[in-house]
Write an enzyme that holds these catalytic residues in place. Structure first.
Site, PDB file in Angstrom:
ATOM      1  N   ASN A  13       0.960  -1.442   0.167  1.00  0.00           N
ATOM      2  CA  ASN A  13      -0.142   0.039   0.149  1.00  0.00           C
ATOM      3  C   ASN A  13       0.883   1.116  -0.057  1.00  0.00           C
ATOM      4  O   ASN A  13       0.264   2.313  -0.661  1.00  0.00           O
ATOM      5  CB  ASN A  13      -1.244   0.254   0.950  1.00  0.00           C
ATOM      6  CG  ASN A  13      -1.874  -0.922   1.043  1.00  0.00           C
ATOM      7  OD1 ASN A  13      -3.032  -0.715   0.290  1.00  0.00           O
ATOM      8  ND2 ASN A  13      -2.599  -1.911   1.458  1.00  0.00           N
ATOM      9  N   HIS A 107      -8.136  -1.678   5.620  1.00  0.00           N
ATOM     10  CA  HIS A 107      -8.953  -2.571   6.549  1.00  0.00           C
ATOM     11  C   HIS A 107      -9.867  -3.337   5.120  1.00  0.00           C
ATOM     12  O   HIS A 107     -10.117  -3.159   4.525  1.00  0.00           O
ATOM     13  CB  HIS A 107      -9.869  -2.375   7.646  1.00  0.00           C
ATOM     14  CG  HIS A 107      -9.728  -3.534   8.000  1.00  0.00           C
ATOM     15  ND1 HIS A 107      -8.941  -4.331   9.389  1.00  0.00           N
ATOM     16  CD2 HIS A 107     -10.805  -4.851   7.852  1.00  0.00           C
ATOM     17  CE1 HIS A 107      -9.086  -5.637   9.792  1.00  0.00           C
ATOM     18  NE2 HIS A 107     -10.440  -6.018   8.734  1.00  0.00           N
ATOM     19  N   LEU A 142     -11.172  -0.698  17.598  1.00  0.00           N
ATOM     20  CA  LEU A 142     -10.427  -1.909  16.737  1.00  0.00           C
ATOM     21  C   LEU A 142     -10.827  -1.344  15.329  1.00  0.00           C
ATOM     22  O   LEU A 142     -12.375  -2.245  15.445  1.00  0.00           O
ATOM     23  CB  LEU A 142     -10.316  -2.859  17.716  1.00  0.00           C
ATOM     24  CG  LEU A 142      -9.397  -4.083  16.346  1.00  0.00           C
ATOM     25  CD1 LEU A 142      -8.084  -3.574  16.076  1.00  0.00           C
ATOM     26  CD2 LEU A 142      -9.365  -5.459  17.113  1.00  0.00           C
ATOM     27  N   GLN A 171      -7.476  -3.584  -4.822  1.00  0.00           N
ATOM     28  CA  GLN A 171      -8.556  -2.008  -4.894  1.00  0.00           C
ATOM     29  C   GLN A 171      -7.808  -1.566  -3.490  1.00  0.00           C
ATOM     30  O   GLN A 171      -7.975  -0.353  -3.574  1.00  0.00           O
ATOM     31  CB  GLN A 171      -9.981  -3.446  -4.610  1.00  0.00           C
ATOM     32  CG  GLN A 171     -10.607  -3.887  -6.063  1.00  0.00           C
ATOM     33  CD  GLN A 171     -11.078  -2.354  -7.061  1.00  0.00           C
ATOM     34  OE1 GLN A 171     -11.348  -1.837  -7.025  1.00  0.00           O
ATOM     35  NE2 GLN A 171     -10.285  -3.564  -8.266  1.00  0.00           N
TER      36      GLN A 171
END
Ligand code: GRF
Length: 198
Positions: A13, A107, A142, A171
């Site tokens: 990323n 995430h 979290l 994605q």
């Protein structure tokens, strides 16, 4: 827009964000990459792009103290946003309170489903037909902060866990830079849990 990126691992990323800056899709400067793992390939990606690559040893101090050192280090770079990209340590509430709505995370699931570790495996084992990724602001819970953007990915019948994770990762690489560019353009506003894009 000045970005600090925190990463503990392979840094794909991070690399996609570096590339978005390099090809003009993201109007930002990555002022430093910080890792708690000296072997993180993310640090190597940073060095290759001439970005300061900083290792902070989390083993040397207790969790609260480490987070204080981390926050102090971050502040010396005057970032607008702190971007978590595979950062594997949970930030303390005191850390999060120092940077309200200025910490982002990605995430690999459609939150609030499948919070925590190995979200792709959780989703695959559950047998969902659609999964995806989420970019959200970080609060002291979290994977629980206000959602900025999500992208859905089909879970195919013949997927194994890795195939699903790979499709989600593609994605992630697109979505994170897109969200950062929206922030750079000042188009993101937050009202409680509700994030809107102008
Ligand atoms: C990604 O799947 C991200 O969603 C999660 O950690 C992983 C980091 O991968 N938070 P990479 O280090 O960016 O390749």
């Amino acid at each position: 827009m000045r970005l600090i990126i925190l990463a503990s691992g392979r840094g794909s990323n991070l690399q996609s964000i570096i590339e978005s800056v390099a090809n003009g899709k993201l109007a930002a400067t990555i002022v430093a990459v910080i890792s708690d793992n000296p072997k993180a390939y993310a640090l190597e990606h940073a060095r290759r792009a001439n970005i300061p690559a900083v290792f902070l040893n989390s083993q040397e101090s207790a969790r609260g103290k480490f987070n204080e050192i981390l926050a102090d280090t971050i502040e010396t770079y005057h970032p607008d946003y702190i971007v978590l990209a595979g950062y594997m340590r949970i930030l303390t509430p005191a850390f999060v309170e120092r940077f309200p709505m200025r910490i982002l995370n990605i995430h690999p699931s459609l939150l609030p489903s499948f919070q925590g570790l190995h979200a792709q495996r959780q989703a695959w084992k559950y047998g969902v037909k659609v999964s995806g990724c989420t970019v959200h602001f970080v609060d002291s819970g979290l994977d629980s902060g206000p959602i900025i953007a999500q992208r859905a990915v089909e879970a195919k019948d013949d997927d194994d866990e890795d195939a699903l994770a790979e499709r989600i990762l593609e994605q992630e690489h697109l979505l994170y830079s897109e969200v950062l560019q929206l922030l750079a353009e000042g188009r993101v506003s937050v009202n409680g849990r509700k994030v809107s894009i102008k």
